[in-house]
Write a protein that holds these residues in place. Structure first.
Motif, PDB file in Angstrom:
ATOM      1  N   HIS A   1       2.205 -18.797 -15.367  1.00  0.00           N
ATOM      2  CA  HIS A   1       3.115 -18.345 -14.314  1.00  0.00           C
ATOM      3  C   HIS A   1       4.507 -18.051 -14.868  1.00  0.00           C
ATOM      4  CE1 HIS A   1       0.286 -20.257 -11.227  1.00  0.00           C
ATOM      5  NE2 HIS A   1       0.226 -18.951 -11.078  1.00  0.00           N
TER       6      HIS A   1
ATOM      7  N   ILE B   1       4.348 -14.594 -16.216  1.00  0.00           N
ATOM      8  CA  ILE B   1       4.375 -13.620 -15.127  1.00  0.00           C
ATOM      9  C   ILE B   1       5.805 -13.439 -14.609  1.00  0.00           C
ATOM     10  CG2 ILE B   1       3.642 -13.200 -12.735  1.00  0.00           C
ATOM     11  CD1 ILE B   1       0.982 -14.650 -13.514  1.00  0.00           C
ATOM     12  N   MET B   2       6.497 -14.551 -14.391  1.00  0.00           N
ATOM     13  CA  MET B   2       7.880 -14.483 -13.890  1.00  0.00           C
ATOM     14  C   MET B   2       8.793 -13.782 -14.890  1.00  0.00           C
ATOM     15  SD  MET B   2       8.019 -15.668 -10.863  1.00  0.00           S
ATOM     16  CE  MET B   2       9.783 -15.656 -10.730  1.00  0.00           C
TER      17      MET B   2
ATOM     18  N   ALA C   1       7.972 -11.570 -17.181  1.00  0.00           N
ATOM     19  CA  ALA C   1       7.654 -10.141 -17.188  1.00  0.00           C
ATOM     20  C   ALA C   1       8.246  -9.445 -15.967  1.00  0.00           C
ATOM     21  CB  ALA C   1       6.139  -9.950 -17.230  1.00  0.00           C
ATOM     22  N   GLU C   2       8.171 -10.098 -14.809  1.00  0.00           N
ATOM     23  CA  GLU C   2       8.715  -9.499 -13.580  1.00  0.00           C
ATOM     24  C   GLU C   2      10.236  -9.376 -13.656  1.00  0.00           C
ATOM     25  OE1 GLU C   2       8.513  -7.735  -9.796  1.00  0.00           O
ATOM     26  OE2 GLU C   2       7.057  -8.012 -11.411  1.00  0.00           O
ATOM     27  N   ILE C   3      10.894 -10.382 -14.190  1.00  0.00           N
ATOM     28  CA  ILE C   3      12.347 -10.319 -14.349  1.00  0.00           C
ATOM     29  C   ILE C   3      12.735  -9.172 -15.280  1.00  0.00           C
ATOM     30  CG2 ILE C   3      14.350 -11.529 -15.335  1.00  0.00           C
ATOM     31  CD1 ILE C   3      13.023 -14.145 -14.229  1.00  0.00           C
ATOM     32  N   HIS C   4      12.011  -9.031 -16.386  1.00  0.00           N
ATOM     33  CA  HIS C   4      12.287  -7.927 -17.317  1.00  0.00           C
ATOM     34  C   HIS C   4      12.065  -6.578 -16.643  1.00  0.00           C
ATOM     35  CE1 HIS C   4      13.203 -10.207 -20.894  1.00  0.00           C
ATOM     36  NE2 HIS C   4      12.098 -10.930 -20.762  1.00  0.00           N
ATOM     37  N   ARG C   5      11.007  -6.463 -15.816  1.00  0.00           N
ATOM     38  CA  ARG C   5      10.721  -5.215 -15.108  1.00  0.00           C
ATOM     39  C   ARG C   5      11.858  -4.875 -14.145  1.00  0.00           C
ATOM     40  NH1 ARG C   5       9.436  -3.435 -10.456  1.00  0.00           N
ATOM     41  NH2 ARG C   5       9.224  -5.477  -9.495  1.00  0.00           N
ATOM     42  N   ILE C   6      12.314  -5.868 -13.382  1.00  0.00           N
ATOM     43  CA  ILE C   6      13.397  -5.646 -12.411  1.00  0.00           C
ATOM     44  C   ILE C   6      14.690  -5.235 -13.129  1.00  0.00           C
ATOM     45  CG2 ILE C   6      14.909  -6.803 -10.756  1.00  0.00           C
ATOM     46  CD1 ILE C   6      12.396  -8.486  -9.953  1.00  0.00           C
TER      47      ILE C   6
END
Length: 85
Positions: free
Chosen positions: A68, A71-72, A74-79
């Protein structure tokens, strides 16, 4: 943005719902007193500061499983990448 309901003799159900939904002080809405406005703004800032506390965010992140956390991260980098575009 929706317009606030009309203020009559007393707070209508529509006005009460509007104030709750938008976190508006009943006192400020009814009196227009700057002191009530300042109190409302201070309360909002306090809640937002508590939500965005860095230490609490890191503590919650540390409790996640490694999967997890990945996942978090990767999501922060995407944002952040979207923001920088």
């Amino acid at each position: 943005m929706e317009a606030p309901p009309k203020i009559g003799r007393g707070p209508s159900e529509a006005l009460a719902d509007y104030c709750r939904r938008h976190r508006i002080s009943f006192d400020w809405m009814l009196t227009g007193c700057p002191v009530d406005l300042k109190k409302m703004v201070d309360e909002r800032c306090g809640r937002e500061a508590a939500v965005l506390s860095t230490s609490s965010l890191f503590a919650k992140y540390a409790k996640l499983t490694p999967e997890h956390q990945a996942i978090m991260t990767a999501e922060i980098h995407r944002i952040l990448a979207e923001r920088d575009e």
